[in-house]
Design a protein around this motif. Structure first.
Motif, PDB file in Angstrom:
ATOM      1  N   UNK A   1       0.839  -1.197   0.000  1.00  0.00           N
ATOM      2  CA  UNK A   1       0.000   0.000   0.000  1.00  0.00           C
ATOM      3  C   UNK A   1       0.872   1.244   0.000  1.00  0.00           C
ATOM      4  N   UNK A   2       0.387   2.315  -0.622  1.00  0.00           N
ATOM      5  CA  UNK A   2       1.085   3.598  -0.558  1.00  0.00           C
ATOM      6  C   UNK A   2       1.110   4.065   0.897  1.00  0.00           C
ATOM      7  N   UNK A   3       2.224   4.634   1.332  1.00  0.00           N
ATOM      8  CA  UNK A   3       2.269   5.192   2.684  1.00  0.00           C
ATOM      9  C   UNK A   3       1.231   6.308   2.840  1.00  0.00           C
ATOM     10  N   UNK A   4       0.657   6.398   4.019  1.00  0.00           N
ATOM     11  CA  UNK A   4      -0.377   7.406   4.252  1.00  0.00           C
ATOM     12  C   UNK A   4       0.122   8.831   4.030  1.00  0.00           C
ATOM     13  N   UNK A   5       1.395   9.098   4.304  1.00  0.00           N
ATOM     14  CA  UNK A   5       1.911  10.455   4.072  1.00  0.00           C
ATOM     15  C   UNK A   5       1.862  10.803   2.577  1.00  0.00           C
ATOM     16  N   UNK A   6       2.093   9.814   1.715  1.00  0.00           N
ATOM     17  CA  UNK A   6       1.963  10.023   0.262  1.00  0.00           C
ATOM     18  C   UNK A   6       0.509  10.297  -0.099  1.00  0.00           C
ATOM     19  N   UNK A   7      -0.380   9.493   0.463  1.00  0.00           N
ATOM     20  CA  UNK A   7      -1.809   9.644   0.184  1.00  0.00           C
ATOM     21  C   UNK A   7      -2.261  11.042   0.617  1.00  0.00           C
ATOM     22  N   UNK A   8      -1.819  11.461   1.786  1.00  0.00           N
ATOM     23  CA  UNK A   8      -2.174  12.784   2.296  1.00  0.00           C
ATOM     24  C   UNK A   8      -1.757  13.867   1.309  1.00  0.00           C
TER      25      UNK A   8
ATOM     26  N   UNK B   1      -8.973  12.494   8.336  1.00  0.00           N
ATOM     27  CA  UNK B   1      -8.746  11.169   8.929  1.00  0.00           C
ATOM     28  C   UNK B   1      -7.256  10.829   8.955  1.00  0.00           C
ATOM     29  N   UNK B   2      -6.566  11.093   7.852  1.00  0.00           N
ATOM     30  CA  UNK B   2      -5.140  10.773   7.766  1.00  0.00           C
ATOM     31  C   UNK B   2      -4.338  11.645   8.721  1.00  0.00           C
ATOM     32  N   UNK B   3      -4.633  12.933   8.752  1.00  0.00           N
ATOM     33  CA  UNK B   3      -3.905  13.832   9.661  1.00  0.00           C
ATOM     34  C   UNK B   3      -4.077  13.396  11.108  1.00  0.00           C
ATOM     35  N   UNK B   4      -5.293  13.047  11.490  1.00  0.00           N
ATOM     36  CA  UNK B   4      -5.548  12.595  12.855  1.00  0.00           C
ATOM     37  C   UNK B   4      -4.780  11.304  13.155  1.00  0.00           C
ATOM     38  N   UNK B   5      -4.816  10.363  12.222  1.00  0.00           N
ATOM     39  CA  UNK B   5      -4.111   9.086  12.394  1.00  0.00           C
ATOM     40  C   UNK B   5      -2.608   9.312  12.539  1.00  0.00           C
ATOM     41  N   UNK B   6      -2.038  10.122  11.644  1.00  0.00           N
ATOM     42  CA  UNK B   6      -0.600  10.368  11.683  1.00  0.00           C
ATOM     43  C   UNK B   6      -0.203  11.118  12.950  1.00  0.00           C
ATOM     44  N   UNK B   7      -1.047  12.019  13.390  1.00  0.00           N
ATOM     45  CA  UNK B   7      -0.779  12.752  14.629  1.00  0.00           C
ATOM     46  C   UNK B   7      -0.744  11.791  15.816  1.00  0.00           C
ATOM     47  N   UNK B   8      -1.708  10.886  15.873  1.00  0.00           N
ATOM     48  CA  UNK B   8      -1.731   9.886  16.962  1.00  0.00           C
ATOM     49  C   UNK B   8      -0.533   8.958  16.872  1.00  0.00           C
ATOM     50  N   UNK B   9      -0.149   8.574  15.654  1.00  0.00           N
ATOM     51  CA  UNK B   9       1.004   7.681  15.470  1.00  0.00           C
ATOM     52  C   UNK B   9       2.291   8.379  15.896  1.00  0.00           C
ATOM     53  N   UNK B  10       2.427   9.672  15.555  1.00  0.00           N
ATOM     54  CA  UNK B  10       3.610  10.432  15.953  1.00  0.00           C
ATOM     55  C   UNK B  10       3.692  10.563  17.467  1.00  0.00           C
ATOM     56  N   UNK B  11       2.547  10.812  18.110  1.00  0.00           N
ATOM     57  CA  UNK B  11       2.513  10.932  19.578  1.00  0.00           C
ATOM     58  C   UNK B  11       2.884   9.609  20.225  1.00  0.00           C
ATOM     59  N   UNK B  12       2.372   8.511  19.683  1.00  0.00           N
ATOM     60  CA  UNK B  12       2.678   7.179  20.240  1.00  0.00           C
ATOM     61  C   UNK B  12       4.155   6.866  20.125  1.00  0.00           C
ATOM     62  N   UNK B  13       4.764   7.215  19.001  1.00  0.00           N
ATOM     63  CA  UNK B  13       6.185   6.895  18.805  1.00  0.00           C
ATOM     64  C   UNK B  13       7.061   7.757  19.720  1.00  0.00           C
TER      65      UNK B  13
END
Length: 145
Positions: free
Chosen positions: A106-113, A130-142
């Motif tokens: 799958x294309x990375x979500x940052x590309x899709x964004x 949706x993508x921005x929220x997901x990536x924001x949560x993923x960045x916070x988790x990391x």
């Protein structure tokens, strides 16, 4: 979500395309990451053996974007392109950057964004959020890990 239970994914896998020669683009990555429960179709970008294979399944036609060619399969549920949207660069780079989710590229979500923001179509605006929220949560988790 088990992607191998999704009808569109089963249709994709039934094509037997070499996974190193295509990537799922469009809204498929949102499905793969659980941001959408369903999508209307699958868009693929293919090269080499995968493009050759789909070209024997249906006649390539001009892509609606005016950028490259496409093959329409599964009664329009799968569209395979030899390049993606204008401004997305080389199809090989897009394929090489694929993220494997349950073994499917799958294309990375940052590309899709990026391309959904550039397209700025009404149907893409909800996906952008949706993508921005997901990536924001993923960045916070990391950062918290």
């Amino acid at each position: 979500m088990d992607l191998r239970r999704v009808s569109l994914i089963l249709k994709l896998l039934s094509l037997g395309l070499p996974p190193d020669d295509y990537v799922v683009a469009g809204s498929g990555p949102l499905l793969a990451h659980g941001l959408r429960d369903e999508i209307g179709d699958l868009d693929l970008v293919a090269r080499g053996a995968a493009w050759k294979a789909v070209s024997t399944m249906a006649v390539p036609v001009a892509a609606p974007s005016g950028h490259g060619r496409m093959v329409v399969l599964a009664d329009g549920q799968i569209e395979v392109f030899d390049r993606w949207l204008p401004g997305t660069g080389d199809p090989g780079r897009l394929i090489e950057s694929a993220e494997r989710v349950q073994g499917i590229p799958f294309c990375p979500l940052r590309e899709v964004l990026g391309w959904k923001e550039r397209s700025d179509r009404p149907k893409d605006r909800a996906d952008v959020e949706l993508i921005k929220d997901y990536l924001s949560r993923a960045d916070t988790s990391s950062r918290d890990a």
